[in-house]
Design a protein around this motif. Sequence first.
Motif, PDB file in Angstrom:
ATOM      1  N   GLN A   6     107.284  25.238  38.781  1.00 11.69           N
ATOM      2  CA  GLN A   6     108.236  26.206  38.325  1.00 11.69           C
ATOM      3  C   GLN A   6     109.413  25.654  38.857  1.00 11.69           C
ATOM      4  OE1 GLN A   6     106.636  29.687  41.409  1.00 11.69           O
ATOM      5  NE2 GLN A   6     107.668  30.609  39.705  1.00 11.69           N
ATOM      6  N   HIS A   7     110.672  26.191  37.955  1.00 10.39           N
ATOM      7  CA  HIS A   7     111.874  25.799  38.650  1.00 10.39           C
ATOM      8  C   HIS A   7     113.055  27.230  38.404  1.00 10.39           C
ATOM      9  CE1 HIS A   7     112.709  25.125  34.181  1.00 10.39           C
ATOM     10  NE2 HIS A   7     113.762  25.257  34.504  1.00 10.39           N
ATOM     11  N   THR A   8     114.084  26.921  38.926  1.00  9.33           N
ATOM     12  CA  THR A   8     115.176  27.801  38.813  1.00  9.33           C
ATOM     13  C   THR A   8     116.693  26.981  38.908  1.00  9.33           C
ATOM     14  OG1 THR A   8     115.966  30.016  39.544  1.00  9.33           O
ATOM     15  CG2 THR A   8     115.584  28.421  41.274  1.00  9.33           C
ATOM     16  N   VAL A   9     117.618  27.817  38.483  1.00  8.35           N
ATOM     17  CA  VAL A   9     118.861  27.081  38.434  1.00  8.35           C
ATOM     18  C   VAL A   9     119.625  28.186  39.305  1.00  8.35           C
ATOM     19  CG1 VAL A   9     120.926  26.293  37.240  1.00  8.35           C
ATOM     20  CG2 VAL A   9     118.826  26.034  36.251  1.00  8.35           C
ATOM     21  N   ALA A  10     120.427  27.401  40.239  1.00 12.00           N
ATOM     22  CA  ALA A  10     121.340  28.013  41.147  1.00 12.00           C
ATOM     23  C   ALA A  10     122.849  27.701  41.042  1.00 12.00           C
ATOM     24  CB  ALA A  10     120.850  28.301  42.608  1.00 12.00           C
ATOM     25  N   ASP A  11     123.773  28.157  41.222  1.00 13.52           N
ATOM     26  CA  ASP A  11     125.170  27.616  41.256  1.00 13.52           C
ATOM     27  C   ASP A  11     125.285  27.168  42.819  1.00 13.52           C
ATOM     28  OD1 ASP A  11     125.877  28.210  38.694  1.00 13.52           O
ATOM     29  OD2 ASP A  11     126.411  30.306  38.993  1.00 13.52           O
ATOM     30  N   SER A  12     126.466  26.277  42.676  1.00  9.69           N
ATOM     31  CA  SER A  12     126.899  25.877  44.011  1.00  9.69           C
ATOM     32  C   SER A  12     128.127  25.499  43.928  1.00  9.69           C
ATOM     33  CB  SER A  12     125.888  24.823  44.446  1.00  9.69           C
ATOM     34  OG  SER A  12     126.311  23.396  43.872  1.00  9.69           O
ATOM     35  N   THR A  18     119.110  22.629  40.069  1.00  5.56           N
ATOM     36  CA  THR A  18     117.893  22.894  39.415  1.00  5.56           C
ATOM     37  C   THR A  18     116.861  22.540  40.616  1.00  5.56           C
ATOM     38  OG1 THR A  18     118.545  22.331  37.407  1.00  5.56           O
ATOM     39  CG2 THR A  18     116.116  22.381  37.933  1.00  5.56           C
ATOM     40  N   LEU A  19     116.328  23.746  41.290  1.00  2.21           N
ATOM     41  CA  LEU A  19     115.251  23.589  42.325  1.00  2.21           C
ATOM     42  C   LEU A  19     113.929  23.939  41.475  1.00  2.21           C
ATOM     43  CD1 LEU A  19     117.932  25.316  43.279  1.00  2.21           C
ATOM     44  CD2 LEU A  19     116.336  25.493  45.364  1.00  2.21           C
ATOM     45  N   VAL A  20     113.099  23.006  41.911  1.00  5.20           N
ATOM     46  CA  VAL A  20     111.626  22.790  41.346  1.00  5.20           C
ATOM     47  C   VAL A  20     110.533  22.983  42.498  1.00  5.20           C
ATOM     48  CG1 VAL A  20     110.050  21.412  39.901  1.00  5.20           C
ATOM     49  CG2 VAL A  20     112.445  20.954  39.773  1.00  5.20           C
ATOM     50  N   ALA A  21     109.436  23.593  42.386  1.00  8.87           N
ATOM     51  CA  ALA A  21     108.342  23.819  43.083  1.00  8.87           C
ATOM     52  C   ALA A  21     107.029  23.636  42.538  1.00  8.87           C
ATOM     53  CB  ALA A  21     108.449  25.159  43.612  1.00  8.87           C
ATOM     54  N   ASP A  22     106.118  22.876  43.486  1.00  5.99           N
ATOM     55  CA  ASP A  22     104.737  22.747  42.818  1.00  5.99           C
ATOM     56  C   ASP A  22     104.073  23.666  43.961  1.00  5.99           C
ATOM     57  OD1 ASP A  22     104.740  20.407  41.354  1.00  5.99           O
ATOM     58  OD2 ASP A  22     104.375  19.061  42.939  1.00  5.99           O
ATOM     59  N   ASP A  23     103.371  24.714  43.385  1.00  3.88           N
ATOM     60  CA  ASP A  23     102.505  25.801  43.834  1.00  3.88           C
ATOM     61  C   ASP A  23     103.336  26.290  45.088  1.00  3.88           C
ATOM     62  OD1 ASP A  23     100.289  25.389  42.493  1.00  3.88           O
ATOM     63  OD2 ASP A  23      99.499  23.486  43.731  1.00  3.88           O
ATOM     64  N   GLY A  24     104.724  26.657  44.937  1.00  2.00           N
ATOM     65  CA  GLY A  24     105.612  27.131  45.636  1.00  2.00           C
ATOM     66  C   GLY A  24     106.222  26.481  46.664  1.00  2.00           C
ATOM     67  N   VAL A  25     105.871  25.130  46.527  1.00  2.00           N
ATOM     68  CA  VAL A  25     106.597  24.371  47.669  1.00  2.00           C
ATOM     69  C   VAL A  25     107.688  23.461  47.196  1.00  2.00           C
ATOM     70  CG1 VAL A  25     106.302  22.360  49.279  1.00  2.00           C
ATOM     71  CG2 VAL A  25     104.559  23.994  49.222  1.00  2.00           C
ATOM     72  N   LEU A  26     108.886  23.428  47.362  1.00  2.00           N
ATOM     73  CA  LEU A  26     109.883  22.754  47.075  1.00  2.00           C
ATOM     74  C   LEU A  26     109.680  21.168  46.996  1.00  2.00           C
ATOM     75  CD1 LEU A  26     112.801  23.441  45.878  1.00  2.00           C
ATOM     76  CD2 LEU A  26     113.670  22.340  48.421  1.00  2.00           C
ATOM     77  N   CYS A  27     109.871  20.737  45.781  1.00  2.00           N
ATOM     78  CA  CYS A  27     109.677  19.323  45.434  1.00  2.00           C
ATOM     79  C   CYS A  27     110.866  18.517  44.572  1.00  2.00           C
ATOM     80  CB  CYS A  27     108.115  19.118  44.694  1.00  2.00           C
ATOM     81  SG  CYS A  27     108.213  19.681  42.886  1.00  2.00           S
ATOM     82  N   GLY A  28     111.648  19.466  44.351  1.00  2.00           N
ATOM     83  CA  GLY A  28     112.850  18.828  43.629  1.00  2.00           C
ATOM     84  C   GLY A  28     114.079  19.610  43.781  1.00  2.00           C
ATOM     85  N   LEU A  29     115.116  18.862  43.884  1.00  2.00           N
ATOM     86  CA  LEU A  29     116.707  19.392  43.758  1.00  2.00           C
ATOM     87  C   LEU A  29     117.422  18.721  43.051  1.00  2.00           C
ATOM     88  CD1 LEU A  29     118.439  21.583  46.420  1.00  2.00           C
ATOM     89  CD2 LEU A  29     119.647  19.800  45.028  1.00  2.00           C
ATOM     90  N   TYR A  30     117.992  18.971  41.684  1.00  2.00           N
ATOM     91  CA  TYR A  30     118.540  18.151  40.983  1.00  2.00           C
ATOM     92  C   TYR A  30     119.689  18.564  40.682  1.00  2.00           C
ATOM     93  CZ  TYR A  30     114.036  15.963  40.728  1.00  2.00           C
ATOM     94  OH  TYR A  30     112.682  15.351  41.081  1.00  2.00           O
ATOM     95  N   MET A  31     120.901  17.653  40.350  1.00  2.00           N
ATOM     96  CA  MET A  31     122.303  18.269  39.969  1.00  2.00           C
ATOM     97  C   MET A  31     122.469  17.875  38.473  1.00  2.00           C
ATOM     98  SD  MET A  31     124.231  16.632  43.070  1.00  2.00           S
ATOM     99  CE  MET A  31     123.897  16.816  44.715  1.00  2.00           C
ATOM    100  N   THR A  32     123.342  18.601  38.009  1.00  2.00           N
ATOM    101  CA  THR A  32     123.522  18.108  36.399  1.00  2.00           C
ATOM    102  C   THR A  32     124.049  16.710  36.610  1.00  2.00           C
ATOM    103  OG1 THR A  32     125.877  19.005  36.578  1.00  2.00           O
ATOM    104  CG2 THR A  32     124.253  20.789  35.806  1.00  2.00           C
ATOM    105  N   ASP A  33     123.632  16.217  35.324  1.00  2.00           N
ATOM    106  CA  ASP A  33     124.098  14.904  35.287  1.00  2.00           C
ATOM    107  C   ASP A  33     123.742  13.585  36.208  1.00  2.00           C
ATOM    108  OD1 ASP A  33     125.537  15.399  32.650  1.00  2.00           O
ATOM    109  OD2 ASP A  33     127.141  15.902  34.005  1.00  2.00           O
ATOM    110  N   GLN A  34     122.499  13.974  36.906  1.00  2.00           N
ATOM    111  CA  GLN A  34     122.080  13.058  38.058  1.00  2.00           C
ATOM    112  C   GLN A  34     121.097  11.895  37.387  1.00  2.00           C
ATOM    113  OE1 GLN A  34     120.336  15.205  41.255  1.00  2.00           O
ATOM    114  NE2 GLN A  34     119.067  13.508  41.907  1.00  2.00           N
ATOM    115  N   ARG A  35     121.592  10.836  37.985  1.00  2.00           N
ATOM    116  CA  ARG A  35     120.938   9.765  37.542  1.00  2.00           C
ATOM    117  C   ARG A  35     119.511   9.819  38.046  1.00  2.00           C
ATOM    118  NH1 ARG A  35     122.491   5.184  40.970  1.00  2.00           N
ATOM    119  NH2 ARG A  35     124.505   5.732  40.544  1.00  2.00           N
ATOM    120  N   HIS A  36     118.572   9.447  37.362  1.00  2.00           N
ATOM    121  CA  HIS A  36     117.089   9.553  37.722  1.00  2.00           C
ATOM    122  C   HIS A  36     116.583  11.023  37.637  1.00  2.00           C
ATOM    123  CE1 HIS A  36     117.083   5.531  38.672  1.00  2.00           C
ATOM    124  NE2 HIS A  36     118.035   5.273  39.587  1.00  2.00           N
TER     125      HIS A  36
END
Length: 175
Positions: A6-12, A18-36
Motif C-alpha cells: 500500500q502507499h500514501t502521499v505526503a507533502d514535504s 510517495t511512501l510505499v509499504a510491504d505488509d506494513g513495513v516501509l519499502c519505498g520513499l519516492y519524490m515526484t519526477d524521480q529517476r528510477h
Amino acid sequence: MTQTKQHTVADSPYGPLTLVADDGVLCGLYMTDQRHRPPEETFGMEVPPRERSRAWGSDDTPFAEAKEQLKAYFAGELKEFTLELRLHGTLFQRRVWDQLTRIPYGETRSYGQLADVLGSPKASRAVGLANGRNPIGIIIPCHRVIGASGGLTGYGGGLVRKQRLLDFERGTALF
C-alpha cells in the motif's frame, strides 16, 4: 506468502513524497519526477483519503511512524532515522544502502570513499549505480554522496533537491 503493498502521499518541503509499504513495513520513499521511480501500479493500494490526511502527524496507518520521523527531520529535530525498512535489491545494493545510513547528518562521502569502505576500491561506478537505485530516499541518505572532486553529481530526485537537502542539513538552507 503474498505481500500486501500500500502507499500514501505526503507533502514535504521538497515536494510530495510517495511512501510505499510491504505488509506494513516501509519499502519505498519516492519524490515526484524521480529517476528510477517504479511505476505507480507497483505501489499497491493507496490508503483511502478518509483514513489519512496529507497533513503530517494525522496518520494511523503503517506510515504513521515514518511520517512522524520525517516531520521531525524536516523540522531539524531528527538527525538519524530509526525505522524498520524492507529493502528490495541485490546483495551489493543493500550493502551500499547500509553504508549510506552510516554517513552522518550534514556530512558527505564520495562514491570512491564508499567503495573503499566496502572493500572494493575500484567499484565507485557500481556504488554510484546502487546509490541511484536507492528505494528509500531521504531516510537512506543517498543525497549525501558526492563526486570525488566534491561537486554534486547525479541524484534521482534532481540536483536542485540534492543541493537543498545538503544545505538544509548543513544549516545553510535559504527558504
